[in-house]
Design a protein around this motif. Structure first.
Motif, PDB file in Angstrom:
ATOM      1  N   PHE A 133     -41.403  10.718  43.083  1.00 19.67           N
ATOM      2  CA  PHE A 133     -40.274  10.333  42.238  1.00 19.67           C
ATOM      3  C   PHE A 133     -40.160   8.820  42.063  1.00 19.67           C
ATOM      4  O   PHE A 133     -39.147   8.335  41.561  1.00 19.67           O
ATOM      5  CB  PHE A 133     -38.969  10.867  42.839  1.00 19.67           C
ATOM      6  CG  PHE A 133     -38.917  12.364  42.915  1.00 19.67           C
ATOM      7  CD1 PHE A 133     -38.350  13.099  41.889  1.00 19.67           C
ATOM      8  CD2 PHE A 133     -39.445  13.044  43.998  1.00 19.67           C
ATOM      9  CE1 PHE A 133     -38.301  14.483  41.947  1.00 19.67           C
ATOM     10  CE2 PHE A 133     -39.402  14.430  44.066  1.00 19.67           C
ATOM     11  CZ  PHE A 133     -38.832  15.151  43.036  1.00 19.67           C
ATOM     12  N   TYR A 135     -35.040  13.103  51.539  1.00 15.08           N
ATOM     13  CA  TYR A 135     -35.662  14.170  50.746  1.00 15.08           C
ATOM     14  C   TYR A 135     -35.255  15.537  51.308  1.00 15.08           C
ATOM     15  O   TYR A 135     -35.099  15.683  52.526  1.00 15.08           O
ATOM     16  CB  TYR A 135     -37.189  14.026  50.742  1.00 15.08           C
ATOM     17  CG  TYR A 135     -37.821  14.889  49.686  1.00 15.08           C
ATOM     18  CD1 TYR A 135     -37.773  14.506  48.350  1.00 15.08           C
ATOM     19  CD2 TYR A 135     -38.403  16.111  50.010  1.00 15.08           C
ATOM     20  CE1 TYR A 135     -38.315  15.317  47.352  1.00 15.08           C
ATOM     21  CE2 TYR A 135     -38.947  16.916  49.028  1.00 15.08           C
ATOM     22  CZ  TYR A 135     -38.896  16.519  47.693  1.00 15.08           C
ATOM     23  OH  TYR A 135     -39.406  17.323  46.715  1.00 15.08           O
ATOM     24  N   ARG A 181     -35.373  23.438  47.299  1.00 15.97           N
ATOM     25  CA  ARG A 181     -35.406  22.126  46.670  1.00 15.97           C
ATOM     26  C   ARG A 181     -36.614  21.298  47.080  1.00 15.97           C
ATOM     27  O   ARG A 181     -37.012  20.388  46.354  1.00 15.97           O
ATOM     28  CB  ARG A 181     -34.114  21.359  47.012  1.00 15.97           C
ATOM     29  CG  ARG A 181     -32.875  21.923  46.329  1.00 15.97           C
ATOM     30  CD  ARG A 181     -31.595  21.312  46.888  1.00 15.97           C
ATOM     31  NE  ARG A 181     -31.431  21.668  48.291  1.00 15.97           N
ATOM     32  CZ  ARG A 181     -31.331  20.777  49.275  1.00 15.97           C
ATOM     33  NH1 ARG A 181     -31.372  19.478  49.018  1.00 15.97           N
ATOM     34  NH2 ARG A 181     -31.182  21.176  50.523  1.00 15.97           N
ATOM     35  N   SER A 204     -37.846  20.656  43.503  1.00 19.29           N
ATOM     36  CA  SER A 204     -37.576  19.328  42.943  1.00 19.29           C
ATOM     37  C   SER A 204     -38.818  18.766  42.263  1.00 19.29           C
ATOM     38  O   SER A 204     -38.732  18.119  41.208  1.00 19.29           O
ATOM     39  CB  SER A 204     -37.115  18.369  44.052  1.00 19.29           C
ATOM     40  OG  SER A 204     -35.911  18.808  44.640  1.00 19.29           O
ATOM     41  N   ASN A 240     -39.786  20.846  38.987  1.00 14.00           N
ATOM     42  CA  ASN A 240     -38.917  20.532  37.854  1.00 14.00           C
ATOM     43  C   ASN A 240     -39.450  19.352  37.047  1.00 14.00           C
ATOM     44  O   ASN A 240     -39.102  19.195  35.868  1.00 14.00           O
ATOM     45  CB  ASN A 240     -37.499  20.216  38.343  1.00 14.00           C
ATOM     46  CG  ASN A 240     -36.698  21.471  38.631  1.00 14.00           C
ATOM     47  OD1 ASN A 240     -36.980  22.531  38.087  1.00 14.00           O
ATOM     48  ND2 ASN A 240     -35.715  21.362  39.499  1.00 14.00           N
TER      49      ASN A 240
END
Length: 323
Positions: free
Chosen positions: A96, A106, A113, A117, A120
């Motif tokens: 990210f 995190y 997630r 994450s 996505n």
């Protein structure tokens, strides 16, 4: 022991040039010793370069090609081992662009997630997995040899695809996970019936088979590939001004969104985020991405699995030549 690949700086792995006279820019994937596998940093650089070309008035056409014998065989999965086989305390903040300085926590391994994450991001053009979808100029992909994984994403998203006749297309993940990030787009571009065959069997398709599926615009012998690519690029650069091209691309983007491209990207990301709860059949012959596969070496594991299939359905050129 796991192999350790050399990972040069992203600027060495993804090269960029442009010719203001022709308004043609070129992105070259430059890691032939690793089948042009992009590192995380290289994928982010690719997204940034597409973004720059999108704004640059000196660019009307973007050509994307690979150095060496292949366009590429997908991402650097060895680098992503922490994502595929997480240990307690594993952090994926680097995906990210967030520094590991303790200021951001995190999600823990084992949560949805943790992987969700990341998956996505398949719907976010700034992270290099669907960057060509929001590109308002003309994108042309030059394909040859292996066109798998992340490189197959590019083939689904590009405006025009020119290929050598020896090319193979597909995604090894159909055999070890079961899906890939651009499934909706591949369905649209190949047709549902043919794409279901690719997913369920895991077989790659040849350039001619992809041409017959309306996925490829032109198939030529390898020695004519560069000339054919430039024929398309120069013709596209000479047709209409940039304003017209952007208007044309906006029409096609709206059409793709009407057909659900962005929704499909979100849906596939959600599906991939469910990977940790998928279980193998008892006593089955499933090929996952577990720690044992990575210890053996992904290339070796995929190669062994490949030999179980009919020769013309194998992913590797070497395997297809064996009985």
């Amino acid at each position: 022991m796991r192999a350790t690949l050399r990972r040069p700086p992203a600027e060495e792995l993804v090269l960029y040039s442009k010719d203001p006279k022709t308004k043609i820019a070129t992105i070259t994937l430059n890691r032939p010793d690793a089948l042009n596998a992009p590192t995380i940093a290289a994928r982010l650089r690719f997204a940034e370069l597409v973004h720059r070309a999108n704004i640059d008035d000196d660019v009307k056409v973007l050509v994307i090609k690979g150095e060496g014998k292949h366009l590429g065989s997908g991402a650097d999965l060895e680098e992503q081992d922490g994502m595929l086989n997480p240990q307690p305390g594993t952090s994926l903040l680097h995906e990210f662009k967030i520094p590991e300085d303790g200021s951001v926590k995190y999600p823990p391994a084992g949560s949805y997630r943790f992987l969700g994450s990341i998956t996505n991001l398949y719907a976010d053009d700034s992270f290099g997995c669907r960057s060509l979808q929001n590109f308002k100029k003309i994108s042309i992909l030059q394909c040859k040899g292996y066109n798998y994984g992340w490189h197959f994403y590019l083939a689904g998203d590009a405006d025009i695809v020119v290929s050598s006749d020896d090319a193979l297309f597909g995604h090894a993940a159909f055999r070890y996970v079961g899906w890939g990030p651009r499934m909706w787009t591949w369905c649209e571009m190949m047709g549902v019936r043919k794409f279901m065959e690719m997913v369920f069997t895991g077989r790659p398709f040849t350039a001619q088979q992809m041409y017959d599926s309306n996925f490829i615009n032109s198939v030529v012998p390898r020695e004519q590939l560069e000339e054919e690519t430039m024929k398309y690029a120069l013709s596209c650069s000479m047709t209409r001004p940039n304003d017209t091209v952007v208007a044309q691309k906006t029409f096609f983007e709206i059409y793709k969104q009407y057909r659900g491209e962005y929704m499909g990207s979100l849906l596939t990301g959600f599906l991939e985020g469910l990977k940790p709860i998928m279980t193998d059949d008892a006593g089955g012959m499933d090929q996952g991405l577990g720690d044992d596969v990575m210890e053996k070496g992904l290339a070796n594991s995929v190669k062994d699995n490949d030999l179980r299939f009919p020769p013309d359905w194998r992913l590797s050129f070497g395997g297809r030549a064996k009985p």
